[in-house]
Design a protein around this motif. Sequence first.
Motif, PDB file in Angstrom:
ATOM      1  N   ILE A  24       0.369  -1.129   0.057  1.00 27.50           N
ATOM      2  CA  ILE A  24       0.164   0.335   0.170  1.00 27.50           C
ATOM      3  C   ILE A  24       1.347   1.030  -0.254  1.00 27.50           C
ATOM      4  O   ILE A  24       1.423   1.175   0.496  1.00 27.50           O
ATOM      5  CB  ILE A  24      -0.571   0.050   1.167  1.00 27.50           C
ATOM      6  CG1 ILE A  24      -1.536  -0.858   1.107  1.00 27.50           C
ATOM      7  CG2 ILE A  24      -1.534   1.077   1.459  1.00 27.50           C
ATOM      8  CD1 ILE A  24      -2.559  -1.636   2.673  1.00 27.50           C
ATOM      9  N   GLU A  28      -2.564   6.397  -0.011  1.00 27.55           N
ATOM     10  CA  GLU A  28      -3.268   5.841  -0.762  1.00 27.55           C
ATOM     11  C   GLU A  28      -4.243   4.888   0.135  1.00 27.55           C
ATOM     12  O   GLU A  28      -3.996   5.266   1.437  1.00 27.55           O
ATOM     13  CB  GLU A  28      -2.844   4.444  -1.472  1.00 27.55           C
ATOM     14  CG  GLU A  28      -4.023   3.759  -2.345  1.00 27.55           C
ATOM     15  CD  GLU A  28      -2.508   2.775  -2.895  1.00 27.55           C
ATOM     16  OE1 GLU A  28      -3.185   1.976  -3.705  1.00 27.55           O
ATOM     17  OE2 GLU A  28      -1.768   2.327  -2.897  1.00 27.55           O
ATOM     18  N   VAL A  30      -7.270   3.073   0.831  1.00 24.06           N
ATOM     19  CA  VAL A  30      -7.251   1.400   0.604  1.00 24.06           C
ATOM     20  C   VAL A  30      -8.429   1.274   1.537  1.00 24.06           C
ATOM     21  O   VAL A  30      -8.809   1.146   2.424  1.00 24.06           O
ATOM     22  CB  VAL A  30      -6.465   0.697   0.072  1.00 24.06           C
ATOM     23  CG1 VAL A  30      -6.426  -1.305   0.127  1.00 24.06           C
ATOM     24  CG2 VAL A  30      -5.226   0.729  -0.614  1.00 24.06           C
ATOM     25  N   THR A 181      -2.421   7.855   4.648  1.00 27.23           N
ATOM     26  CA  THR A 181      -2.374   6.621   4.239  1.00 27.23           C
ATOM     27  C   THR A 181      -4.152   5.783   4.523  1.00 27.23           C
ATOM     28  O   THR A 181      -3.891   5.423   6.404  1.00 27.23           O
ATOM     29  CB  THR A 181      -0.584   5.492   4.552  1.00 27.23           C
ATOM     30  OG1 THR A 181      -0.276   6.612   4.230  1.00 27.23           O
ATOM     31  CG2 THR A 181      -1.420   3.903   3.714  1.00 27.23           C
ATOM     32  N   VAL A 183      -6.600   1.998   5.160  1.00 23.34           N
ATOM     33  CA  VAL A 183      -6.500   0.643   4.964  1.00 23.34           C
ATOM     34  C   VAL A 183      -8.197   0.614   5.862  1.00 23.34           C
ATOM     35  O   VAL A 183      -8.507   0.932   6.945  1.00 23.34           O
ATOM     36  CB  VAL A 183      -5.837   0.242   5.419  1.00 23.34           C
ATOM     37  CG1 VAL A 183      -6.699  -1.361   4.949  1.00 23.34           C
ATOM     38  CG2 VAL A 183      -5.095   0.552   4.976  1.00 23.34           C
ATOM     39  N   ARG A 198      -8.392   2.309  -4.108  1.00 24.51           N
ATOM     40  CA  ARG A 198      -8.313   0.787  -4.783  1.00 24.51           C
ATOM     41  C   ARG A 198      -9.130  -0.412  -3.866  1.00 24.51           C
ATOM     42  O   ARG A 198      -8.636  -0.050  -2.937  1.00 24.51           O
ATOM     43  CB  ARG A 198      -6.589   0.559  -4.868  1.00 24.51           C
ATOM     44  CG  ARG A 198      -6.101  -0.865  -5.478  1.00 24.51           C
ATOM     45  CD  ARG A 198      -4.742  -0.947  -5.404  1.00 24.51           C
ATOM     46  NE  ARG A 198      -3.970  -0.896  -4.729  1.00 24.51           N
ATOM     47  CZ  ARG A 198      -2.981  -1.255  -3.568  1.00 24.51           C
ATOM     48  NH1 ARG A 198      -2.834  -3.067  -4.526  1.00 24.51           N
ATOM     49  NH2 ARG A 198      -1.852  -1.035  -2.946  1.00 24.51           N
ATOM     50  N   THR A 212      -7.919  -7.414  -6.771  1.00 21.23           N
ATOM     51  CA  THR A 212      -7.935  -5.505  -6.782  1.00 21.23           C
ATOM     52  C   THR A 212      -8.519  -5.256  -8.126  1.00 21.23           C
ATOM     53  O   THR A 212      -8.641  -5.666  -8.995  1.00 21.23           O
ATOM     54  CB  THR A 212      -5.934  -6.145  -6.515  1.00 21.23           C
ATOM     55  OG1 THR A 212      -5.935  -6.537  -5.733  1.00 21.23           O
ATOM     56  CG2 THR A 212      -5.878  -4.273  -6.252  1.00 21.23           C
TER      57      THR A 212
END
Length: 247
Positions: A24, A28, A30, A181, A183, A198, A212
């Motif tokens: 990652i 980003e 995600v 970042t 998640v 993503r 993905t």
Amino acid sequence: MIELEGVTVEFDDVTAIADVDLRIETGEFVTVVGPSGCGKTTLLRTIGGLQEPTGGRVHIRDRAPERAQTAGDVGFVFQRHTLFPWKSALENVTFLRSLAGREPNEADAQALLRSMGLEGFENARPDALSGGMKQRVAIARALHLGADVLLMDEPFGELDEITRDELGVEIRQLWRRERKTVVFVTHSVPEAVFLADRCLVMRGLPGRIDATFDVDLPEPRDEAVFGTRSFQEQVARVRRTLHESYD
């Protein structure tokens, strides 16, 4: 940057996740989607250093996740807000930063609460706030910590659909400004697509990343995106893959 190489987590006779490789990039966003029991939360907890892998390795900017967490560089937002009931919204926001050995900035904390639509509620305790407001405080707390990495485990799971949509727009706007970042674990495919750069589809047991998807949606994202053909097509693609994985 977050890197997982061959990560496996076992609990007694159960393998929760197996041989997960994941990279990652810094900044980003995600999302991770999949059915209950596929290892999404275990994956998130392992990234954050709350769960030790039984195989493989995890690095956050070339450090073990436990070190990154101790340094206050990893923030968590859970499905339940975990606010201290005896503290005000403002005190809840500043507390974690104090715990990490960093000087709280009350002006910044107040600005975060305003940006989350909580102006005028700085001195309110959690029992005076709605479920959505409590989650907004929890998100502001994680941001005020100053962590580079935010790990979010179904933070909207107990909220109604309208509030979820509103918070999704706010989170995406905050991410564009802060460039953390992120998640983000969710059961909701539309939520996963709307938020993500993503989207990872997991299957299990044991849990693995099955597919993905790079998400291509206009910026800035707001409620108007939900009605677009591009959004609906990308949701359908992720949902189709998710169901195919379990046929």
